[in-house]
Design a protein around this motif. Structure first.
Motif, short mmCIF file in Angstrom:
data_model
loop_
_atom_site.label_atom_id
_atom_site.label_comp_id
_atom_site.label_asym_id
_atom_site.label_seq_id
_atom_site.Cartn_x
_atom_site.Cartn_y
_atom_site.Cartn_z
N ALA A 1 0.84 -1.19 0.00
CA ALA A 1 0.00 0.00 0.00
C ALA A 1 0.88 1.25 0.00
N GLY A 2 0.49 2.21 -0.82
CA GLY A 2 1.28 3.43 -0.97
C GLY A 2 2.27 3.37 -2.11
N GLY A 3 2.47 2.20 -2.66
CA GLY A 3 3.43 2.03 -3.74
C GLY A 3 2.85 2.36 -5.10
N VAL B 1 -10.21 6.35 -8.55
CA VAL B 1 -8.79 6.42 -8.90
C VAL B 1 -8.35 7.82 -9.29
N LYS B 2 -9.29 8.74 -9.38
CA LYS B 2 -8.98 10.10 -9.81
C LYS B 2 -7.94 10.72 -8.88
N GLY B 3 -6.92 11.31 -9.48
CA GLY B 3 -5.85 11.93 -8.70
C GLY B 3 -4.72 11.00 -8.34
N ARG B 4 -4.92 9.69 -8.52
CA ARG B 4 -3.88 8.71 -8.20
C ARG B 4 -3.37 7.99 -9.45
N PHE B 5 -4.24 7.76 -10.41
CA PHE B 5 -3.88 7.02 -11.63
C PHE B 5 -3.81 7.99 -12.80
N THR B 6 -2.93 7.66 -13.76
CA THR B 6 -2.81 8.45 -14.98
C THR B 6 -2.76 7.53 -16.19
N SER C 1 0.09 5.74 -5.21
CA SER C 1 -0.64 5.72 -3.93
C SER C 1 -1.63 4.56 -3.89
N LEU C 2 -1.16 3.41 -4.25
CA LEU C 2 -2.04 2.25 -4.34
C LEU C 2 -2.60 1.86 -2.98
N LYS C 3 -3.84 1.38 -3.01
CA LYS C 3 -4.56 0.97 -1.81
C LYS C 3 -4.95 -0.50 -1.94
N PRO C 4 -5.17 -1.19 -0.83
CA PRO C 4 -5.60 -2.59 -0.92
C PRO C 4 -6.86 -2.76 -1.77
N GLU C 5 -7.73 -1.79 -1.76
CA GLU C 5 -8.96 -1.89 -2.55
C GLU C 5 -8.72 -1.74 -4.05
N ASP C 6 -7.50 -1.44 -4.45
CA ASP C 6 -7.14 -1.43 -5.88
C ASP C 6 -6.81 -2.83 -6.39
N THR C 7 -6.76 -3.80 -5.49
CA THR C 7 -6.46 -5.18 -5.89
C THR C 7 -7.53 -5.69 -6.84
N ASN D 1 -12.84 -4.81 -28.19
CA ASN D 1 -11.72 -5.74 -28.04
C ASN D 1 -11.12 -5.62 -26.64
N TRP D 2 -10.77 -6.77 -26.07
CA TRP D 2 -10.28 -6.82 -24.71
C TRP D 2 -9.00 -7.62 -24.62
N GLY D 3 -8.10 -7.17 -23.76
CA GLY D 3 -6.92 -7.95 -23.44
C GLY D 3 -7.23 -9.01 -22.40
N GLN D 4 -6.23 -9.80 -22.05
CA GLN D 4 -6.44 -10.94 -21.17
C GLN D 4 -6.40 -10.57 -19.69
N GLY D 5 -5.93 -9.39 -19.35
CA GLY D 5 -5.89 -8.97 -17.96
C GLY D 5 -4.57 -9.24 -17.29
N THR D 6 -4.24 -8.38 -16.34
CA THR D 6 -3.04 -8.54 -15.54
C THR D 6 -3.41 -8.28 -14.08
N LEU D 7 -2.93 -9.13 -13.18
CA LEU D 7 -3.34 -9.08 -11.78
C LEU D 7 -2.48 -8.09 -11.00
N VAL D 8 -3.16 -7.21 -10.29
CA VAL D 8 -2.52 -6.28 -9.37
C VAL D 8 -2.97 -6.61 -7.96
N THR D 9 -2.02 -6.85 -7.07
CA THR D 9 -2.33 -7.16 -5.69
C THR D 9 -1.63 -6.14 -4.80
N VAL D 10 -2.42 -5.45 -3.97
CA VAL D 10 -1.88 -4.44 -3.08
C VAL D 10 -2.04 -4.93 -1.65
N SER D 11 -0.92 -5.09 -0.97
CA SER D 11 -0.95 -5.58 0.40
C SER D 11 -0.97 -4.42 1.38
N SER D 12 -1.63 -4.65 2.51
CA SER D 12 -1.76 -3.58 3.52
C SER D 12 -0.60 -3.60 4.50
#
Length: 122
Positions: A13-15, A63-68, A84-90, A111-122
């Protein structure tokens, strides 16, 4: 259109993380692009979108203000810088392309990509 998302992983978290989405088989600059995410047991959620020129961008409230979101048309690549990632961004993050206009409505994207997993630990 083939879309390949990458860059996910485990972060505290915060990363920060930067996701990429490489497009092939298309004229990338002809598509508006979006990022969506889906957490376990939850519905797909709009994250960000960008017009084909890159001039206009749109963000989900959470995500406004944190993601670009950005794009490099010369490299056929879409990006999502996440700070400023949060656990709820997982979630699994998906990139998507539309010949229509950038929108938070996932039904507009063809069209969609296959997805990539993001895990945010607290």
């Amino acid at each position: 259109v083939q879309l390949q998302a990458s860059g996910g992983g485990l972060v505290q978290a915060g990363g920060s993380l930067r996701l990429s989405c490489a497009a092939s088989g298309c004229t990338f600059s002809s598509y508006d692009m979006g990022w969506f995410r889906q957490a376990p047991g939850k519905e797909r959620e709009f994250v960000a979108a960008i017009t084909r020129s890159g001039i206009s961008t749109y963000y989900g409230d959470s995500v406004k203000g944190r993601f670009t979101v950005s794009r490099g048309n010369a490299r056929n690549t879409l990006y999502l810088q996440m700070n400023s990632l949060k656990p709820e961004d997982t979630a699994v993050y998906y990139c998507a392309a539309t010949t229509g206009s950038a929108t938070r409505d996932s039904r507009i994207y063809n069209n969609w990509g296959q997805g990539t997993l993001v895990t945010v630990s607290s």
